[in-house]
Design an enzyme around this catalytic site. Structure first.
Site, PDB file in Angstrom:
ATOM      1  CB  ALA A 103     -16.362 -23.232  20.141  1.00 30.36           C
ATOM      2  N   GLY A 110      -9.110 -27.365  18.575  1.00 33.07           N
ATOM      3  CA  GLY A 110      -7.761 -27.775  18.215  1.00 33.07           C
ATOM      4  C   GLY A 110      -7.712 -28.546  16.911  1.00 33.07           C
ATOM      5  CG  LEU A 130     -15.125 -25.201  26.252  1.00 30.92           C
ATOM      6  CD1 LEU A 130     -16.548 -25.745  26.239  1.00 30.92           C
ATOM      7  CD2 LEU A 130     -15.023 -24.011  27.184  1.00 30.92           C
ATOM      8  CB  CYS A 190     -21.034 -32.462  24.789  1.00 29.83           C
ATOM      9  SG  CYS A 190     -19.596 -31.363  24.910  1.00 29.83           S
ATOM     10  N   GLY A 219     -17.101 -24.909  14.407  1.00 30.44           N
ATOM     11  CA  GLY A 219     -16.691 -25.596  13.184  1.00 30.44           C
ATOM     12  C   GLY A 219     -17.612 -26.720  12.774  1.00 30.44           C
ATOM     13  CB  CYS A 252     -14.056 -36.367  23.371  1.00 35.22           C
ATOM     14  SG  CYS A 252     -15.143 -35.729  24.665  1.00 35.22           S
TER      15      CYS A 252
END
Length: 396
Positions: free
Chosen positions: A18, A21, A44, A112, A136, A208
């Site tokens: 997953a 970025g 995603l 989430c 991560g 986010c």
């Protein structure tokens, strides 16, 4: 077994990573690729990221997708972007707004992880033929009998176990967390060594999907009722003033309440039904017992098998604080936690996460969302009395 506790050689083991970025998930992809695993990167797209595309410290924004793609190209791994925007809105953003309308303080990152990343993305990973889904997150997992268990990470300052308490046993068995034994400086050093462009990238901050960190704007747009004005009332019953929406307040808040007083006042309760903000002295915030809902028990054996007198363990109700001594009880389907040292400013909607001890190798026993808390007898009596009063307009 290979380095991920999976059968077979790395080159015959497919791992979906997953990729947000950021530096953490990028290093996970790099480490697994270097070990020879068949790595597939997935990012995603979770929300309408137009307002956050170039905002420093945002998460899952347009720039993040580009960064994940560039890292994947550097590593030589396939990379896919999946549009989960509608799912994210229904599973995370809408419940977040509804929780605030109800006078709670929600934690969208838990929702989430629980409903999108570790549910939908995990299912996608299986469809891609992956043997595991790696992330991560700073948390460790390890074998525990026929299953796996969660443990706090080596880097206590980066401990993300608080946000992962709702992970189910089936999900834990499929997930892998390669950064659990590393510190953040080590991760950045590895990124530098690998030549990843995100090595010095700023960590994501705040929520986010909230541009500029102003969650009240999002809530007011989705749930206008949360911006309805109402009374600011002292816990002793005195009406001190008016507010412009309970969404602008959180339990334990002191600054920005909007009233002048000769004593320090804190937000001690949010009465959503009456659009009332209740304030009082700091001692009115003190809590020694909380009740949990949506309990996710990760201990050995069923929750109903804990001793009648309760189970001594450690708990934390804030992500930034270490676990503290507590007693877990489960009686007639009701889960409660007694906090030995007490806590101030506990709000409904927050999480209470349970641990075996307070060390860095502590096992995560799961947890639940706070339904309500018990204050001192005097504060409880005053809040009960106040709840029976209708809302009123303060005298001019």
């Amino acid at each position: 077994m290979n380095s991920l506790d999976l059968p077979g050689r790395p080159e015959n083991t497919r791992i979906v990573v997953a990729m947000s970025g950021g530096v953490d998930s990028s290093v996970v992809a790099g480490l697994l690729k270097r070990e020879g695993y068949d790595v597939v990167g997935v990012t995603l797209q979770l929300y309408d990221h137009g307002a956050a595309t170039h905002r420093a410290g945002s998460c899952c924004a347009g720039q993040d997708i580009d960064d994940a793609r560039r890292v994947s190209e550097t590593l030589g791994i396939p990379h896919y972007v999946l549009d989960y925007e509608e799912r994210f809105r229904k599973a995370v953003i809408d419940p977040f707004a509804e929780s605030y309308v109800a006078g709670e303080t929600p934690i969208p990152c838990v929702s989430c992880n629980q409903t999108v990343k570790f549910a939908d993305l995990l299912a996608t990973a299986k469809e891609l033929g992956a043997d595991a889904l790696a992330t991560g997150h700073y948390i460790r997992s390890g074998a525990n009998g026929a299953h796996r268990a969660l443990y706090r990470p080596v880097d206590a300052d980066r401990d993300q176990s608080y946000f992962l308490f709702a992970t189910t046993q089936a999900q834990i068995d499929y997930l892998r967390f390669p950064l659990g034994g590393l510190s953040k400086p080590q991760v950045r050093a590895i990124a530098e060594e690998m030549g990843l462009t995100v090595a010095a990238k700023q960590d994501s901050q705040d929520i986010c999907f909230v541009p500029q960190g102003k969650y009240s704007d999002i809530i007011a747009k989705l749930k206008p009722a949360a911006a309805n004005p109402g009374d600011i009332v002292h816990i002793d019953g005195r009406v001190l003033g008016r507010h412009e929406g309970i969404l602008r307040y959180t339990i334990g808040q002191r600054r920005g309440i909007g009233i002048a007083s000769g004593e320090p006042l804190y937000v001690v309760h949010l009465d959503a039904e009456r659009a009332r903000v209740v304030v009082g002295p700091r001692e009115a915030l003190e809590t020694h017992k909380i009740y949990l809902r949506n309990m996710n028990w990760l201990g050995d054996g069923p929750l109903g098998d804990i001793p009648e007198g309760g189970l001594e363990l450690f708990a934390k109700v804030r992500s930034t604080r270490p676990p503290r001594p507590a007693v877990l009880r489960y009686v007639a389907g009701v889960t409660s936690v007694e906090l030995a040292d007490g806590e101030s400013g506990i709000a409904p909607g927050q999480a209470c996460v349970l641990y075996s001890d307070d060390g860095n190798e502590a096992r995560v026993f799961g947890g639940g969302f706070i339904e309500r808390s018990e204050r001192g007898a005097e504060a409880e009596a005053m809040l009960t009395k106040l709840a029976a009063r209708p809302a009123q307009i303060p005298a001019e």
